[in-house]
Design a protein around this motif. Structure first.
Motif, PDB file in Angstrom:
ATOM      1  N   ASP A  55     -54.361   0.202  16.465  1.00 25.98           N
ATOM      2  CA  ASP A  55     -53.336  -0.609  15.800  1.00 25.98           C
ATOM      3  C   ASP A  55     -53.916  -1.361  14.617  1.00 25.98           C
ATOM      4  N   ALA A  56     -55.133  -1.878  14.794  1.00 27.14           N
ATOM      5  CA  ALA A  56     -55.765  -2.617  13.698  1.00 27.14           C
ATOM      6  C   ALA A  56     -56.057  -1.689  12.519  1.00 27.14           C
ATOM      7  N   ARG A  57     -56.498  -0.439  12.811  1.00 19.62           N
ATOM      8  CA  ARG A  57     -56.792   0.498  11.730  1.00 19.62           C
ATOM      9  C   ARG A  57     -55.518   0.916  10.999  1.00 19.62           C
ATOM     10  N   LEU A  58     -54.455   1.168  11.778  1.00 20.86           N
ATOM     11  CA  LEU A  58     -53.190   1.565  11.156  1.00 20.86           C
ATOM     12  C   LEU A  58     -52.615   0.446  10.297  1.00 20.86           C
TER      13      LEU A  58
ATOM     14  N   THR B 294     -52.908   2.458   4.349  1.00 22.80           N
ATOM     15  CA  THR B 294     -51.603   2.700   3.735  1.00 22.80           C
ATOM     16  C   THR B 294     -51.632   4.033   3.001  1.00 22.80           C
ATOM     17  N   LEU B 295     -50.451   4.627   2.815  1.00 20.00           N
ATOM     18  CA  LEU B 295     -50.309   5.891   2.099  1.00 20.00           C
ATOM     19  C   LEU B 295     -49.393   5.651   0.908  1.00 20.00           C
ATOM     20  N   ASP B 296     -49.935   5.841  -0.283  1.00 20.88           N
ATOM     21  CA  ASP B 296     -49.164   5.635  -1.505  1.00 20.88           C
ATOM     22  C   ASP B 296     -48.358   6.898  -1.801  1.00 20.88           C
ATOM     23  N   MET B 297     -47.067   6.854  -1.491  1.00 19.66           N
ATOM     24  CA  MET B 297     -46.213   8.032  -1.683  1.00 19.66           C
ATOM     25  C   MET B 297     -45.932   8.310  -3.151  1.00 19.66           C
ATOM     26  N   SER B 298     -46.286   7.390  -4.049  1.00 21.78           N
ATOM     27  CA  SER B 298     -46.036   7.608  -5.474  1.00 21.78           C
ATOM     28  C   SER B 298     -47.138   8.423  -6.139  1.00 21.78           C
TER      29      SER B 298
END
Length: 366
Positions: free
Chosen positions: A82-85, A89-93
């Motif tokens: 949970d801490a890693r997630l 982040t995933l930049d969808m742009s």
């Protein structure tokens, strides 16, 4: 003693703040020199009565500690995930990286374009073997034994070997045109017939505009009452659709082919635009001219009869042209040999995207 060990161990397990701390507790209690392991070893020195009394307690202690460690490990691993997630982040742009992509060869693209155009005219696509016998390739097409096309320097013959001759001992060869497909179609199907026969063909020739292996498409129509007017209209419709221009002008010149009578060479008008020959426009203009693109004619009665049909009842026309040459004229290529070099730079420049499927509505060369 067992009760105290259980309380202490379970308390330490519950308060373990990391997987490393939990592993240290496991080693201290359940390792080879662990406290619970030491208790298990005392069972051997006990009396039967003591063993019966203390044994279940020690085994219960081991099970309780083992279960507690497993539960705490699962909780710590879930917390770590949970801490890693939460921090990832995933930049969808962001644009995706362009992976390696292939391309459709111009010859394959033109074959698809031809199939699309002639399908709209009611033609089916027919295929046949590239290794042929001389009867289908020459004799059935009214090509005499003395014709130059039968010579070794023009045709790739297979060496004569025992038990490897063709049907009825005929010589085997690499087909020099796709005309044998017409013969096989007329012998296997009842008229009316409307087909095109695209495919690879072979002749002993090599220069900037000829290669030993090249691609050809031939067309055949067999029906009652067929005449040269049908042939001319079909060719005009095909050429206009293929080059995507309405100002196409065709000229039919008398010629000779053994398998058609009468025969005609078909010229198309072109103009020079910015140093490039472009099909279409006024061929009689100062920047215009004529060039031959295909051969055609009415199917010779002897060819029709050789296929088991009555030439007094059935007539037809046929035509043929080089697919490679059509691609060169439409897409501005100068050297036919580059088609077969396998140069990725050339393919990237002249190739087509895999999803650019030619359609009449969208433009066959889109």
């Amino acid at each position: 003693m067992v009760s105290n060990e259980q309380d202490q161990s379970l308390s330490e397990i519950t308060s373990a703040g990391s997987l490393a701390d939990l592993e240290a507790i496991r080693v201290r209690t359940l390792g080879k020199s662990g406290t619970i392991t030491a208790l298990l070893k005392t069972l051997g020195g006990m009396t039967p009565e003591q063993r019966q009394s203390e044994g279940p307690k020690i085994h219960a202690l081991r099970e309780a500690v083992t279960s507690a460690i497993a539960d705490r490990r699962a909780a710590l691993e879930a917390a770590a995930l949970d801490a890693r997630l939460a921090t990832e982040t995933l930049d969808m742009s962001l644009g995706v990286s362009g992976g390696a992509q292939g391309s459709v060869h111009p010859v394959a693209q033109v074959m698809d374009e031809l199939a699309e155009i002639f399908a709209d005219l009611g033609f089916a696509v027919a295929t046949g073997p590239e290794i042929e016998d001389d009867w289908h390739n020459f004799t059935a097409l009214n090509i005499p034994e003395t014709h130059p096309a039968r010579a070794m320097h023009d045709t790739f013959y297979f060496p004569d070997r025992p038990n490897e001759a063709g049907e009825d001992g005929k010589k085997m060869l690499l087909r020099t045109h796709t005309s044998p497909v017409q013969i096989r179609t007329m012998m296997s199907q009842k008229p009316p017939i409307r087909i095109i026969a695209p495919g690879r063909t072979y002749r002993s020739d090599s220069d900037a505009t000829h290669t030993p292996m090249f691609h050809q498409v031939e067309g055949l129509v067999i029906d009652r009452g067929i005449h040269m007017g049908h042939l001319k209209w079909t060719l005009e419709t095909f050429v206009k659709a293929f080059f995507e221009r309405d100002d196409i002008v065709l000229r039919l010149r008398p010629s000779f082919f053994p398998f058609t009578e009468p025969s005609a060479e078909v010229d198309v008008g072109f103009t020079w635009e910015k140093g490039r020959r472009v099909i279409g426009g006024d061929p009689n203009a100062a920047n215009g001219g004529w060039m031959e693109i295909l051969g055609s004619g009415m199917v010779h009665p002897r060819v029709i009869a050789a296929c088991g049909l009555d030439p007094d009842e059935w007539q037809g026309f046929a035509f043929g042209c080089g697919i490679d040459r059509l691609a060169m004229l439409k897409y501005g290529m100068d050297d036919l040999r580059a088609f077969f070099d396998g140069d990725l730079r050339w393919l990237k420049h002249y190739g087509f995207a895999a999803l650019d499927v030619p359609t009449l509505s969208g433009g066959v060369g889109a």
